[in-house]
Design a protein around this motif. Structure first.
Motif, PDB file in Angstrom:
ATOM      1  N   TRP A   1       0.806  -1.215   0.000  1.00 23.13           N
ATOM      2  CA  TRP A   1       0.000   0.000   0.000  1.00 23.13           C
ATOM      3  C   TRP A   1       0.846   1.276   0.000  1.00 23.13           C
ATOM      4  CZ3 TRP A   1       1.687   2.251   4.361  1.00 23.13           C
ATOM      5  CH2 TRP A   1       1.955   1.465   5.481  1.00 23.13           C
ATOM      6  N   GLN A   2       2.153   1.170   0.195  1.00 24.63           N
ATOM      7  CA  GLN A   2       2.979   2.379   0.263  1.00 24.63           C
ATOM      8  C   GLN A   2       3.464   2.846  -1.107  1.00 24.63           C
ATOM      9  OE1 GLN A   2       6.535  -0.033   2.027  1.00 24.63           O
ATOM     10  NE2 GLN A   2       7.306   2.023   1.673  1.00 24.63           N
ATOM     11  N   TYR A   3       3.276   2.021  -2.151  1.00 24.44           N
ATOM     12  CA  TYR A   3       3.798   2.366  -3.468  1.00 24.44           C
ATOM     13  C   TYR A   3       2.823   3.261  -4.239  1.00 24.44           C
ATOM     14  CZ  TYR A   3       6.551  -1.704  -2.136  1.00 24.44           C
ATOM     15  OH  TYR A   3       7.338  -2.594  -1.457  1.00 24.44           O
ATOM     16  N   THR A   4       3.365   4.072  -5.123  1.00 24.79           N
ATOM     17  CA  THR A   4       2.522   4.992  -5.893  1.00 24.79           C
ATOM     18  C   THR A   4       2.640   4.803  -7.405  1.00 24.79           C
ATOM     19  OG1 THR A   4       4.266   6.690  -5.837  1.00 24.79           O
ATOM     20  CG2 THR A   4       2.602   6.760  -4.086  1.00 24.79           C
ATOM     21  N   ALA A   5       3.620   4.021  -7.853  1.00 19.94           N
ATOM     22  CA  ALA A   5       3.789   3.775  -9.290  1.00 19.94           C
ATOM     23  C   ALA A   5       2.891   2.612  -9.729  1.00 19.94           C
ATOM     24  CB  ALA A   5       5.248   3.470  -9.605  1.00 19.94           C
ATOM     25  N   HIS A   6       2.715   2.480 -11.046  1.00 19.81           N
ATOM     26  CA  HIS A   6       1.897   1.398 -11.579  1.00 19.81           C
ATOM     27  C   HIS A   6       2.530   0.801 -12.831  1.00 19.81           C
ATOM     28  CE1 HIS A   6      -1.219   3.109  -8.992  1.00 19.81           C
ATOM     29  NE2 HIS A   6      -1.856   1.953  -9.128  1.00 19.81           N
ATOM     30  N   ALA A   7       2.292  -0.491 -13.010  1.00 19.84           N
ATOM     31  CA  ALA A   7       2.615  -1.170 -14.258  1.00 19.84           C
ATOM     32  C   ALA A   7       1.283  -1.527 -14.910  1.00 19.84           C
ATOM     33  CB  ALA A   7       3.429  -2.433 -13.992  1.00 19.84           C
TER      34      ALA A   7
ATOM     35  N   ARG B   1      -7.706  -7.166  -6.545  1.00 24.15           N
ATOM     36  CA  ARG B   1      -6.907  -7.951  -5.591  1.00 24.15           C
ATOM     37  C   ARG B   1      -6.323  -7.041  -4.536  1.00 24.15           C
ATOM     38  NH1 ARG B   1      -4.007 -12.115  -3.774  1.00 24.15           N
ATOM     39  NH2 ARG B   1      -1.787 -11.869  -3.376  1.00 24.15           N
ATOM     40  N   VAL B   2      -6.553  -7.420  -3.284  1.00 23.67           N
ATOM     41  CA  VAL B   2      -5.988  -6.703  -2.146  1.00 23.67           C
ATOM     42  C   VAL B   2      -4.856  -7.554  -1.580  1.00 23.67           C
ATOM     43  CG1 VAL B   2      -6.424  -5.810   0.165  1.00 23.67           C
ATOM     44  CG2 VAL B   2      -8.129  -5.489  -1.628  1.00 23.67           C
ATOM     45  N   ALA B   3      -3.643  -7.324  -2.094  1.00 23.66           N
ATOM     46  CA  ALA B   3      -2.488  -8.033  -1.543  1.00 23.66           C
ATOM     47  C   ALA B   3      -2.253  -7.573  -0.111  1.00 23.66           C
ATOM     48  CB  ALA B   3      -1.255  -7.775  -2.403  1.00 23.66           C
ATOM     49  N   SER B   4      -2.336  -6.241   0.104  1.00 25.49           N
ATOM     50  CA  SER B   4      -2.202  -5.679   1.444  1.00 25.49           C
ATOM     51  C   SER B   4      -2.702  -4.245   1.453  1.00 25.49           C
ATOM     52  CB  SER B   4      -0.749  -5.719   1.912  1.00 25.49           C
ATOM     53  OG  SER B   4      -0.621  -5.140   3.201  1.00 25.49           O
ATOM     54  N   TYR B   5      -3.669  -3.977   2.324  1.00 26.90           N
ATOM     55  CA  TYR B   5      -4.168  -2.631   2.586  1.00 26.90           C
ATOM     56  C   TYR B   5      -3.874  -2.318   4.053  1.00 26.90           C
ATOM     57  CZ  TYR B   5      -6.931  -1.677  -1.680  1.00 26.90           C
ATOM     58  OH  TYR B   5      -7.333  -1.397  -2.960  1.00 26.90           O
TER      59      TYR B   5
ATOM     60  N   GLY C   1      -7.621  -8.215   7.952  1.00 20.30           N
ATOM     61  CA  GLY C   1      -8.917  -8.879   7.896  1.00 20.30           C
ATOM     62  C   GLY C   1      -9.738  -8.455   6.697  1.00 20.30           C
ATOM     63  N   MET C   2     -11.037  -8.257   6.926  1.00 23.93           N
ATOM     64  CA  MET C   2     -11.952  -7.858   5.871  1.00 23.93           C
ATOM     65  C   MET C   2     -11.833  -6.366   5.589  1.00 23.93           C
ATOM     66  SD  MET C   2     -14.384  -8.514   3.688  1.00 23.93           S
ATOM     67  CE  MET C   2     -15.211 -10.066   4.087  1.00 23.93           C
ATOM     68  N   HIS C   3     -11.664  -6.023   4.299  1.00 19.36           N
ATOM     69  CA  HIS C   3     -11.590  -4.625   3.888  1.00 19.36           C
ATOM     70  C   HIS C   3     -12.860  -4.263   3.127  1.00 19.36           C
ATOM     71  CE1 HIS C   3      -7.335  -4.125   4.948  1.00 19.36           C
ATOM     72  NE2 HIS C   3      -7.149  -5.331   4.437  1.00 19.36           N
ATOM     73  N   ARG C   4     -13.361  -3.081   3.405  1.00 21.61           N
ATOM     74  CA  ARG C   4     -14.463  -2.517   2.624  1.00 21.61           C
ATOM     75  C   ARG C   4     -13.824  -1.482   1.702  1.00 21.61           C
ATOM     76  NH1 ARG C   4     -19.932  -1.982   4.120  1.00 21.61           N
ATOM     77  NH2 ARG C   4     -21.167  -1.727   2.221  1.00 21.61           N
ATOM     78  N   VAL C   5     -13.854  -1.739   0.403  1.00 25.70           N
ATOM     79  CA  VAL C   5     -13.139  -0.899  -0.546  1.00 25.70           C
ATOM     80  C   VAL C   5     -14.126  -0.123  -1.415  1.00 25.70           C
ATOM     81  CG1 VAL C   5     -11.400  -0.836  -2.373  1.00 25.70           C
ATOM     82  CG2 VAL C   5     -11.278  -2.610  -0.602  1.00 25.70           C
ATOM     83  N   LEU C   6     -13.966   1.193  -1.422  1.00 27.95           N
ATOM     84  CA  LEU C   6     -14.732   2.059  -2.312  1.00 27.95           C
ATOM     85  C   LEU C   6     -13.860   2.373  -3.522  1.00 27.95           C
ATOM     86  CD1 LEU C   6     -17.128   3.966  -3.023  1.00 27.95           C
ATOM     87  CD2 LEU C   6     -15.925   5.751  -1.731  1.00 27.95           C
ATOM     88  N   LEU C   7     -14.368   2.076  -4.709  1.00 23.48           N
ATOM     89  CA  LEU C   7     -13.659   2.417  -5.936  1.00 23.48           C
ATOM     90  C   LEU C   7     -14.377   3.571  -6.616  1.00 23.48           C
ATOM     91  CD1 LEU C   7     -13.124  -0.843  -5.580  1.00 23.48           C
ATOM     92  CD2 LEU C   7     -12.107  -0.568  -7.814  1.00 23.48           C
TER      93      LEU C   7
END
Length: 311
Positions: free
Chosen positions: A65-71, A112-116, A120-126
């Motif tokens: 979760w600390q990264y800001t770049a994307h492939a 995919r949530v590798a790590s947030y 446990g359970m994450h509630r993700v708003l996109l």
């Protein structure tokens, strides 16, 4: 609306100053990580303070979760093979000029949530953004969706509609996405509304300008920004992808297929090789080509682009 600063006042956690990130981490019970971050700021290593080099201050480099770049990768359409499918860089595929001025459907195929932050359970708003180019007018579109997903797993989604009937301009499309980890109890209750049948069909567009789109989109953006700013909520992933029809090196091309956005360390951008990864249709997993049991160890999402034919 100026799309260049849509969430600039609400940075993802990877772009926060260490003291700000530590506060957010404590809010989601990441006490040990917050203490590491605070301890690092008490050392003489604060050489770059004020010069915008926040990532250099992280005392660890193992939190996805600390990264800001994307492939960005691309999977071509395929309906027959059950064997591994190759993934290509978005700058290394041929564009499909027949999509100029066509209508397309954009779907969310994987999350995919590798790590947030938290566990446990994450509630993700996109929150999604695109531009609808119709009748000489450009409409800014915003849409929210929410999912529940456990740490280290995929959300139970496939082909979730986002923008249905989007008009493609002569230069292609712009697509943006922000993911927000929601831990605030009041906001979680509100997100139940976004799981209603009203939102499960995506934002449907017609062939002409729709007056209702502008206020709906502004409301969707306002909701997302408000939730992102609230206590215990953390923005994690943010990317901006322009897909066009040019053959200019390093540009991303528009074609029917699936696009992957993987959140990686900035240092990996020069060495990331999509040839090392494949997609297995039989399992629905993106894995290491040399080791089918190894998943991508980073947060990512996949969105699909297909031609839309109105019934």
């Amino acid at each position: 609306m100026n799309i260049s600063n849509w969430f600039d006042d609400v940075p993802v956690i990877g772009k926060m100053a260490p003291e700000e990130a530590a506060v957010k981490l404590r809010e989601v019970d990441e006490y040990d990580t917050a203490e590491m971050l605070e301890s690092a700021q008490e050392t003489p290593s604060k050489t770059f303070r004020g010069l915008g080099k926040k990532p250099d201050w992280w005392p660890f480099q193992d939190k996805p979760w600390q990264y800001t770049a994307h492939a960005f990768g691309y999977l071509a359409p395929n309906s027959n093979s059950s064997g591994p499918l190759p993934i290509h860089a978005v700058s290394n595929i041929p564009p499909d000029p027949s999509l100029k001025h066509a209508r397309i459907k954009i779907t969310l195929n994987r999350l995919r949530v590798a790590s947030y932050p938290g566990s446990g359970m994450h509630r993700v708003l996109l929150h999604f953004f695109a531009q609808n180019q119709v009748a000489g007018k450009t409409e800014n579109l915003h849409f929210n969706s929410t999912y529940r997903v456990y740490e280290g797993q995929h959300a139970g989604i496939s082909g979730y509609p986002i923008f249905v009937g989007l008009h493609v301009g002569n230069e292609g499309i712009i697509f943006k996405c922000r993911t927000i980890n929601v831990k605030n109890d009041s906001d979680e209750a509100f997100l139940d509304f976004l799981e209603s049948d009203t939102f499960k069909t995506g934002l449907k567009l017609v062939t002409t300008s729709q007056p209702v789109v502008a206020p709906f989109s502004e409301l969707a953006l306002g909701i997302a920004k408000t939730i992102a700013q609230r206590n215990r909520n953390v923005s994690v992933q943010d990317f901006d992808l322009g897909l066009d029809f040019s053959t200019i090196p390093m540009s991303a091309r528009l074609a029917e297929g699936a696009y992957l956005a993987v959140q990686i360390p900035e240092s990996f951008q020069t060495v990331w090789d999509w040839n090392e990864w494949v997609y297995h249709p039989d399992t629905g997993q993106v894995v290491k080509k040399a080791d089918p049991h190894q998943l991508i160890p980073y947060n990512y999402l996949v969105f699909g682009v297909s031609r839309y034919e109105e019934k």
